[in-house]
Design an enzyme around this catalytic site. Structure first.
Site, short mmCIF file in Angstrom:
data_model
loop_
_atom_site.label_atom_id
_atom_site.label_comp_id
_atom_site.label_asym_id
_atom_site.label_seq_id
_atom_site.Cartn_x
_atom_site.Cartn_y
_atom_site.Cartn_z
CB SER A 85 -8.05 3.88 2.79
OG SER A 85 -7.45 2.70 3.82
CE LYS A 118 -3.32 1.86 2.29
NZ LYS A 118 -4.97 1.48 3.33
CB SER A 162 -8.55 0.54 5.12
OG SER A 162 -9.19 1.67 5.45
N1 GLN Z 1 -13.51 4.09 5.98
C1 GLN Z 1 -12.95 4.39 7.34
C2 GLN Z 1 -12.68 6.07 7.45
O1 GLN Z 1 -12.51 6.45 6.35
C3 GLN Z 1 -11.61 3.56 7.91
C4 GLN Z 1 -10.62 3.64 6.75
C5 GLN Z 1 -8.77 3.20 7.70
O2 GLN Z 1 -8.85 1.97 7.84
N2 GLN Z 1 -7.88 3.77 6.95
O3 GLN Z 1 -12.22 6.24 7.87
#
Ligand code: GLN
Length: 484
Positions: A151, A76, A175
């Site tokens: 994400s 990532k 995410s």
């Molecule tokens: N969807 C969640 C957010 O937007 C979690 C994101 C994540 O785990 N990085 O904060």
């Protein structure tokens, strides 16, 4: 070839059936052939990958190799990688070539893994659909009109489409698990502190945790083995010894106590997803597990609490991106204030700005007690719910996400509905527990993920529970036809 597991590839490399150079070429070719349809990579490091493959081949010959030696993996773009653009999906860091390796990257390199490149992601890991990336959305390999989740959507799509053997992701509120569920792969968010956060660009430091995204639980065990461990450069890194994650992966599940929280099966859950989850739970019952109804009474508070804590921490973490110390700098600033305002205004996208505003507000004098402090208190209640549950059960199961993958653009203008896609994953981060998503029966041709939550440092148990399912069923082997 792209169906082979890490241990099969490791055996092939040792038997001389193919070299790491050939394997790496094979994956690089797949990326150039297919990634245009998915946009799962931000950067492909072809030259470095081929050079690493040569070294891996030499190491394999010398007999001093790890299971990951010579295996092509993707990371990532949140992990700083020496000499490589590490953008975090943001225009702010579009020009940032990291001068050092994140803890996770050094460990993977140390094991001899071949790093293919950096995967696309929501900007600063804020999102659940991968639509907030500066580099454009990632598409779901099962249906390119659908989102891959976020994400870590680039990693999830790349693993599902066979554009790498395995990948890394990070999970602040879901995410790793949510995109794993939406793309039909296996994803593991370890216990907070299990995997080093050094060099992992911070979103919400008390929640962020890196972990593997793979095609099977066995592959996840092998990846986690390399990624996990104490790192003195991360002040919250756990000292706890790292067990051998493959040692008990086959263990029998007779007598395993599985808790089903009633709050995870409420009216917000799509009936099709619920049916697939029930089928998986029946599998465990047949394996001799005991299914116990439990309650996590404060679950409904996890999304509101998260959307105070995470923005508060991000507003502080992202203060460093000011066009002076780090990040994009605007052209011809009039004065210092203009430089800050325009650099940050141009460098950050809408969702990141929204979070910085909410977080700054929640932390400001007069509001701190009402919002941030209150949220931290409720966070304790959420952890206590889990602690009570784990007095009774070994693991907790439920859906990873309330629905299957949704359409691109479908929720882009409705942040609250987007935030609710993490309703079953967020509490796990607030409590710092390990959680995993494994593919179960698809609904309407779209992948569904079963979430398995464990007590602190019980990653080996989660891997065991997931692996048994994957030995007896074929759900994790289903692949999107377009990328066969
Ligand atoms: N969807 C969640 C957010 O937007 C979690 C994101 C994540 O785990 N990085 O904060």
């Amino acid at each position: 070839m792209q169906e082979k597991s890490i241990s099969e590839l490791a055996a092939g490399l040792r038997a001389g059936e193919f070299s790491s150079a050939e394997l790496t070429r094979f994956y690089l070719d797949r990326i150039s052939q297919h990634d245009e349809k998915l946009n799962s990579y931000i950067t492909v490091t072809e030259e470095a990958a081929l050079a690493a493959a040569e070294s891996a081949d030499a190491r394999l010959k010398s007999g001093d190799a790890d299971l990951l030696t010579g295996i092509p993996v993707a990371n990532k773009d949140i992990f700083c990688t020496n000499g490589v653009k590490s953008s975090c999906g943001s225009r702010m860091l579009d020009n940032f070539i990291a001068p050092y390796d994140a803890g996770v990257i050094s460990r993977l390199k140390g094991a001899g893994a071949v790093l293919l490149g950096k995967t696309n992601m929501d900007e600063f890991a804020m999102g659940s659909s991968n639509e907030t990336s500066y580099y454009g959305p990632v598409r779901n390999p099962w249906d390119t009109e659908l989102v891959p989740g976020g994400s870590s959507g680039g990693s999830a799509a790349a693993v599902a489409a066979g554009l790498c053997v395995a990948a890394t992701g990070t999970d602040t509120g879901g995410s790793i698990r949510q995109p794993a569920a939406l793309c039909g792969i296996t994803g593991l968010k370890p216990t907070y502190g299990r995997v080093s956060r050094f060099g992992m660009i911070a979103f919400a430091s008390s929640l962020d945790q890196g972990g593997p995204m793979t095609r099977s639980a066995e592959d996840a065990a092998i990846m986690l083995q390399s990624m996990a461990g104490f790192d003195e450069r991360d002040s919250t890194s756990a000292q706890e010894a790292v067990p051998n994650y493959l040692a008990d992966i086959d263990a029998d599940l007779k007598g395993l106590k599985i808790g089903l929280p009633k709050e995870y099966f409420d009216e917000g859950l799509s009936p099709e997803v619920a049916a697939s989850i029930q089928e998986a739970i029946d599998f465990y019952r047949q394996q001799g597990a005991e299914i116990i109804d439990i309650s996590l009474p404060n679950s409904a508070l996890s999304v509101p609490v998260y959307y105070v804590v995470a923005p508060a921490e991000c507003s502080s973490n992202l203060a460093r991106f000011d066009g002076v110390r780090f990040g994009h700098r605007c052209d011809d600033p009039k004065d210092l204030e203009d430089l800050y305002k325009r650099s940050r205004g141009e460098g950050f996208g809408a969702e990141v700005k929204r979070r910085i505003l909410i977080g700054t507000y929640a932390l400001s004098a007069g509001y701190y007690d009402a919002y941030y402090l209150k949220a931290q208190q409720i966070r304790h209640l959420i952890s206590d719910d889990f602690a009570k549950a784990f007095e009774q059960v070994d693991v907790i199961m439920g859906p990873t996400a309330p629905t299957t993958a949704f359409g691109l653009g479908e929720k882009a203008d409705d942040p609250v509905s987007m935030y609710l896609s993490d309703i079953y994953t967020i509490a796990v981060n607030l409590a710092g527990l390990p959680g995993m998503s494994v593919p179960v029966r698809p609904a309407d041709g779209k992948p569904v993920g079963l979430q398995i939550i464990g007590n602190y440092f019980q990653e080996a148990k989660l891997l065991n529970v997931a692996h048994r399912l994957q030995q007896e069923t074929e759900w994790h082997k289903a692949r999107p036809a377009t990328f066969a």
